[in-house]
Design a protein around this motif. Structure first.
Motif, PDB file in Angstrom:
ATOM      1  N   TYR A 211       0.834  -1.202   0.000  1.00 41.76           N
ATOM      2  CA  TYR A 211       0.000   0.000   0.000  1.00 41.76           C
ATOM      3  C   TYR A 211       0.872   1.257   0.000  1.00 41.76           C
ATOM      4  O   TYR A 211       0.615   2.210  -0.750  1.00 41.76           O
ATOM      5  CB  TYR A 211      -0.909  -0.022   1.220  1.00 41.76           C
ATOM      6  CG  TYR A 211      -1.738   1.229   1.402  1.00 41.76           C
ATOM      7  CD1 TYR A 211      -2.953   1.387   0.745  1.00 41.76           C
ATOM      8  CD2 TYR A 211      -1.305   2.260   2.234  1.00 41.76           C
ATOM      9  CE1 TYR A 211      -3.715   2.532   0.909  1.00 41.76           C
ATOM     10  CE2 TYR A 211      -2.060   3.409   2.404  1.00 41.76           C
ATOM     11  CZ  TYR A 211      -3.261   3.546   1.742  1.00 41.76           C
ATOM     12  OH  TYR A 211      -4.006   4.687   1.899  1.00 41.76           O
ATOM     13  N   CYS A 212       1.873   1.258   0.854  1.00 46.40           N
ATOM     14  CA  CYS A 212       2.746   2.441   0.919  1.00 46.40           C
ATOM     15  C   CYS A 212       3.554   2.614  -0.361  1.00 46.40           C
ATOM     16  O   CYS A 212       3.812   3.740  -0.799  1.00 46.40           O
ATOM     17  CB  CYS A 212       3.695   2.327   2.115  1.00 46.40           C
ATOM     18  SG  CYS A 212       2.896   2.463   3.709  1.00 46.40           S
ATOM     19  N   GLU A 213       3.963   1.495  -0.941  1.00 48.55           N
ATOM     20  CA  GLU A 213       4.745   1.567  -2.170  1.00 48.55           C
ATOM     21  C   GLU A 213       3.901   2.071  -3.332  1.00 48.55           C
ATOM     22  O   GLU A 213       4.374   2.843  -4.184  1.00 48.55           O
ATOM     23  CB  GLU A 213       5.309   0.176  -2.501  1.00 48.55           C
ATOM     24  CG  GLU A 213       6.208   0.135  -3.729  1.00 48.55           C
ATOM     25  CD  GLU A 213       7.482   0.935  -3.555  1.00 48.55           C
ATOM     26  OE1 GLU A 213       7.908   1.557  -4.551  1.00 48.55           O
ATOM     27  OE2 GLU A 213       8.031   0.958  -2.444  1.00 48.55           O
ATOM     28  N   ALA A 214       2.619   1.676  -3.345  1.00 50.58           N
ATOM     29  CA  ALA A 214       1.772   1.968  -4.497  1.00 50.58           C
ATOM     30  C   ALA A 214       1.032   3.300  -4.395  1.00 50.58           C
ATOM     31  O   ALA A 214       0.811   3.974  -5.400  1.00 50.58           O
ATOM     32  CB  ALA A 214       0.763   0.838  -4.695  1.00 50.58           C
ATOM     33  N   THR A 215       0.646   3.691  -3.167  1.00 45.66           N
ATOM     34  CA  THR A 215      -0.170   4.894  -3.026  1.00 45.66           C
ATOM     35  C   THR A 215       0.647   6.160  -3.206  1.00 45.66           C
ATOM     36  O   THR A 215       1.855   6.191  -2.935  1.00 45.66           O
ATOM     37  CB  THR A 215      -0.857   4.911  -1.647  1.00 45.66           C
ATOM     38  OG1 THR A 215      -1.724   6.040  -1.574  1.00 45.66           O
ATOM     39  CG2 THR A 215       0.163   5.005  -0.532  1.00 45.66           C
ATOM     40  N   GLU A 216      -0.009   7.205  -3.612  1.00 50.66           N
ATOM     41  CA  GLU A 216       0.656   8.501  -3.766  1.00 50.66           C
ATOM     42  C   GLU A 216       0.731   9.256  -2.438  1.00 50.66           C
ATOM     43  O   GLU A 216       1.337  10.325  -2.363  1.00 50.66           O
ATOM     44  CB  GLU A 216      -0.091   9.344  -4.807  1.00 50.66           C
ATOM     45  CG  GLU A 216      -0.055   8.746  -6.208  1.00 50.66           C
ATOM     46  CD  GLU A 216      -0.768   9.626  -7.217  1.00 50.66           C
ATOM     47  OE1 GLU A 216      -1.300  10.681  -6.808  1.00 50.66           O
ATOM     48  OE2 GLU A 216      -0.799   9.257  -8.404  1.00 50.66           O
ATOM     49  N   GLN A 217       0.128   8.703  -1.390  1.00 51.66           N
ATOM     50  CA  GLN A 217       0.169   9.373  -0.092  1.00 51.66           C
ATOM     51  C   GLN A 217       1.587   9.486   0.441  1.00 51.66           C
ATOM     52  O   GLN A 217       1.975  10.494   1.030  1.00 51.66           O
ATOM     53  CB  GLN A 217      -0.696   8.604   0.922  1.00 51.66           C
ATOM     54  CG  GLN A 217      -2.176   8.912   0.858  1.00 51.66           C
ATOM     55  CD  GLN A 217      -2.920   8.281   2.015  1.00 51.66           C
ATOM     56  OE1 GLN A 217      -3.030   7.071   2.104  1.00 51.66           O
ATOM     57  NE2 GLN A 217      -3.432   9.113   2.911  1.00 51.66           N
ATOM     58  N   PHE A 218       2.378   8.419   0.276  1.00 43.82           N
ATOM     59  CA  PHE A 218       3.714   8.361   0.870  1.00 43.82           C
ATOM     60  C   PHE A 218       4.762   8.539  -0.223  1.00 43.82           C
ATOM     61  O   PHE A 218       5.006   7.647  -1.036  1.00 43.82           O
ATOM     62  CB  PHE A 218       3.921   7.032   1.596  1.00 43.82           C
ATOM     63  CG  PHE A 218       3.000   6.835   2.756  1.00 43.82           C
ATOM     64  CD1 PHE A 218       3.348   7.266   4.030  1.00 43.82           C
ATOM     65  CD2 PHE A 218       1.766   6.219   2.579  1.00 43.82           C
ATOM     66  CE1 PHE A 218       2.488   7.084   5.102  1.00 43.82           C
ATOM     67  CE2 PHE A 218       0.906   6.030   3.645  1.00 43.82           C
ATOM     68  CZ  PHE A 218       1.259   6.475   4.902  1.00 43.82           C
ATOM     69  N   ALA A 219       5.386   9.715  -0.242  1.00 41.44           N
ATOM     70  CA  ALA A 219       6.389  10.012  -1.262  1.00 41.44           C
ATOM     71  C   ALA A 219       7.794   9.662  -0.812  1.00 41.44           C
ATOM     72  O   ALA A 219       8.701   9.523  -1.630  1.00 41.44           O
ATOM     73  CB  ALA A 219       6.331  11.500  -1.634  1.00 41.44           C
ATOM     74  N   THR A 220       7.992   9.520   0.491  1.00 43.61           N
ATOM     75  CA  THR A 220       9.333   9.334   1.039  1.00 43.61           C
ATOM     76  C   THR A 220       9.328   8.226   2.081  1.00 43.61           C
ATOM     77  O   THR A 220       8.406   8.111   2.884  1.00 43.61           O
ATOM     78  CB  THR A 220       9.839  10.627   1.714  1.00 43.61           C
ATOM     79  OG1 THR A 220       9.806  11.695   0.758  1.00 43.61           O
ATOM     80  CG2 THR A 220      11.266  10.457   2.222  1.00 43.61           C
TER      81      THR A 220
END
Length: 609
Positions: A211-220
């Motif tokens: 989820y973190c890898e795919a979503t645009e929420q987490f950039a860093t």
């Protein structure tokens, strides 16, 4: 698009939710993973006292705080870089611990009107702009977990139990941590009784990571490099586990059978549970019907020639006091573990405090001095309880080992010692029947003989009534009583002759000495390191031996203009230091069930440097 990875020196993460949300589980897994990749770690679990508080209530919030770093650290951190809040109550209880611009991950599925009301919110904090100074990431943890597990055959309730691993997967991604260790743990943990949860928990873990890898929420994401440790073999260890291993090592090195008598009480119960796993080393654990029976078992074991140990917390020690006095007057080796918690009475069972010190000094009738040792951090429990066992056997006396909830449940990396390097523990049982008397004395230690019952020719009287010097017969002679009281006190005083010189960290003399004991070590050391870097003449001494005090302590105190003693009580060590050394020590006292934060001590120190 490839996401940015930023290197940082350290981070602090806090997982929080209902006591059934698994915050302790995923906090522990994050800790172990961080230790495996080479970080220095320090933790602060925070449990609710209620067995099962109402879901969504403030009283039911359970938290686990982890500080991990590429440098040496001493505390679990004052404030957090990331807060994972599973419900509104967890948010309300812990939001003040989150740094400005810190990352706030919330399970938005739980922010329904009912849960908001239980937490005392009139408006939804995710919608009323009250969180604008944080980086807020609302995540539908419950819905995403159910979607991930819809093909596993689990019911909705069981699917929801896996959402903590979805959250852990996110945090592992956020800090560039591998999932391998947690996957191995899941397979091991659930294999025997709950194999149906192995695949779902692993799927949830991987889904959170993806989820973190795919979503645009987490950039860093972030990376914390390994810390530099001295060469050796390490493991992550909690304070109570460290205590268990110290006791096992003492039994092994002394050649004595260890008999541990206890009654369940927070936060000491883990010692009973841990020792029960070492039956293959000849360890005997006995869960008794009450605290008095528990210490009685340990005293009986000591009389029979075993290493008798009992453990509890403050309320239990109050009940054990008469029996401990029996071990004192019969001069039998006994180790008494007091894992302190907030009191008085049952107080706050799952919160930390250092308020049992005067109880350990004076909480028995008559003249009853006992050696008292205190651990300073989780790893130090091993050495300190081992030393308590050594003193108990050598000097034939009960010895009190002090820990506290903050130390007992906290964890850090531990360099496993070489057994060959451990100090010797020699029981030296009485075997010579010629001229045997039960209260003859060793010339150096004043210890009386340890004679196993049933040995022909070594029969002797023992009990709680005052003994006649040498013969051990019951005596009501006034001068004999005074003599025996003096001998028992002198025996404890002589322990000071073998206490190592007191280590002073930082300035050896100057404006300020910060004197501590127990779990205040990490906060004091962090602050003193900071002040030394600023060029201040400040020192730090931390006491393991509280009775007797080290023989060089009085001279050390005179070298400093001011002595500051931070304690999680109302000033108990300060009172003892003032009485013993006539030093007008200053106190910094906190009785809130929580450890000191660095900024609290820094603010106090500014007055004296």
């Amino acid at each position: 698009m490839r996401k940015q990875v930023e290197q940082i020196q350290a981070a602090t993460v806090l997982f929080a939710g209902d006591s059934g949300d698994g915050s302790q589980t995923i906090g522990t897994q994050m800790t172990e993973t961080s230790a495996i990749v080479g970080n220095d770690v320090a933790t602060l679990p925070d449990y609710p006292a209620e067995i099962k508080a109402p879901a969504g209530s403030l009283a039911g919030v359970s938290g686990f705080q982890l500080h991990f770093s590429s440098e040496t650290i001493h505390t679990p951190g004052d404030t957090c870089d990331v807060l994972v809040a599973m419900n509104p109550a967890a948010l309300k209880v812990n939001l003040h611990k989150l740094k400005a611009n810190g990352i706030l991950i919330v399970n938005s599925d739980n922010f329904a009107r009912k849960n908001l009301r239980l937490a005392g919110y009139t408006d939804n904090p995710l919608e009323d702009d009250s969180l604008t100074k944080y980086q807020v990431f609302p995540v539908e943890l419950t819905k995403l977990t159910r979607k991930t597990l819809e093909s596993t055959g689990l019911g909705t309730k069981d699917m929801d139990r896996c959402k903590n691993f979805f959250a852990l997967g996110m945090i592992l991604w956020l800090y560039s941590r591998p999932m391998d260790h947690t996957i191995r743990w899941i397979k091991s943990r659930f294999a025997a009784k709950y194999p149906e949860f192995i695949e779902p928990n692993i799927l949830a873990l991987r889904a959170g990571n993806t989820y973190c890898e795919a979503t645009e929420q987490f950039a860093t994401s972030y990376e914390v490099k390994p810390a530099k440790f001295a060469p050796g073999k390490y493991r992550n260890i909690a304070g109570n586990t460290s205590t268990v291993l110290g006791l096992v090592a003492a039994a092994h090195q002394s050649g004595l059978q260890l008999v541990y008598g206890s009654y369940p009480i927070t936060p000491a119960s883990d010692i009973l549970h841990g020792l029960a796993n070492y039956r293959n080393f000849g360890i005997v654990t006995m869960q008794m019907e009450d605290e008095i029976a528990a210490v009685g078992v340990a005293i009986g074991a000591a009389f029979s020639g075993a290493l008798g140990v009992t453990g509890s917390s403050g309320p239990g020690l109050a009940l054990k006091s008469e029996a401990i006095n029996l071990a004192m007057i019969t001069e039998l080796p006994l180790v008494v573990c007091n894992i302190q918690r907030a009191g008085p009475s049952t107080g706050m069972p799952t919160k930390t405090e250092q308020a049992d010190l005067l109880q350990m000094f004076y909480g028995r009738n008559g003249e009853s001095p006992l050696p008292i040792l205190a651990a300073r951090r989780p790893t130090d429990c091993f050495e300190t309880v081992y030393e308590a066992c050594r003193i108990a056997v050598k000097y034939r006396t009960p010895v009190i080992f002090l820990s506290e909830l903050y130390i007992a449940l906290g964890a850090e990396p531990w360099q496993i010692p070489d057994v060959a390097d451990l100090p010797k523990i020699e029981p030296n049982f009485q075997n010579n029947v010629n001229g045997f008397e039960p209260y003859t004395r060793d010339a150096d230690t004043l210890a009386r003989p340890w004679a196993k019952p049933g040995t022909p020719g070594l029969e002797h009287r023992i009990g709680g009534l005052e003994k006649s010097d040498i013969t051990g017969n019951v005596s009501y002679d006034a001068e004999n009583h005074e003599k025996m009281v003096s001998i028992r006190a002198e025996k404890v005083k002589r322990i000071a002759d073998e206490i190592p010189p007191t280590e002073i960290f930082g300035a050896q003399e100057g404006n300020l000495l910060v004197l501590g004991w127990g779990g205040t070590f990490g906060t004091i050391r962090t602050v003193v390191e900071n002040k030394l870097e600023e060029g201040h003449a400040i020192g730090h001494a931390h006491l393991r031996h509280l009775n007797p005090f080290p023989s060089d302590l009085g001279e050390i105190l005179k070298r400093f203009k001011t002595v500051l003693i931070p304690e999680l009580n109302s000033g108990q060590l300060r009172q003892l230091i003032r009485n013993e050394f006539l030093v007008d020590a200053i106190g910094l006292n906190k009785v809130q069930g929580q450890p000191f934060q660095v900024f609290e001590l820094e603010s106090k120190i500014e007055t004296y440097i």
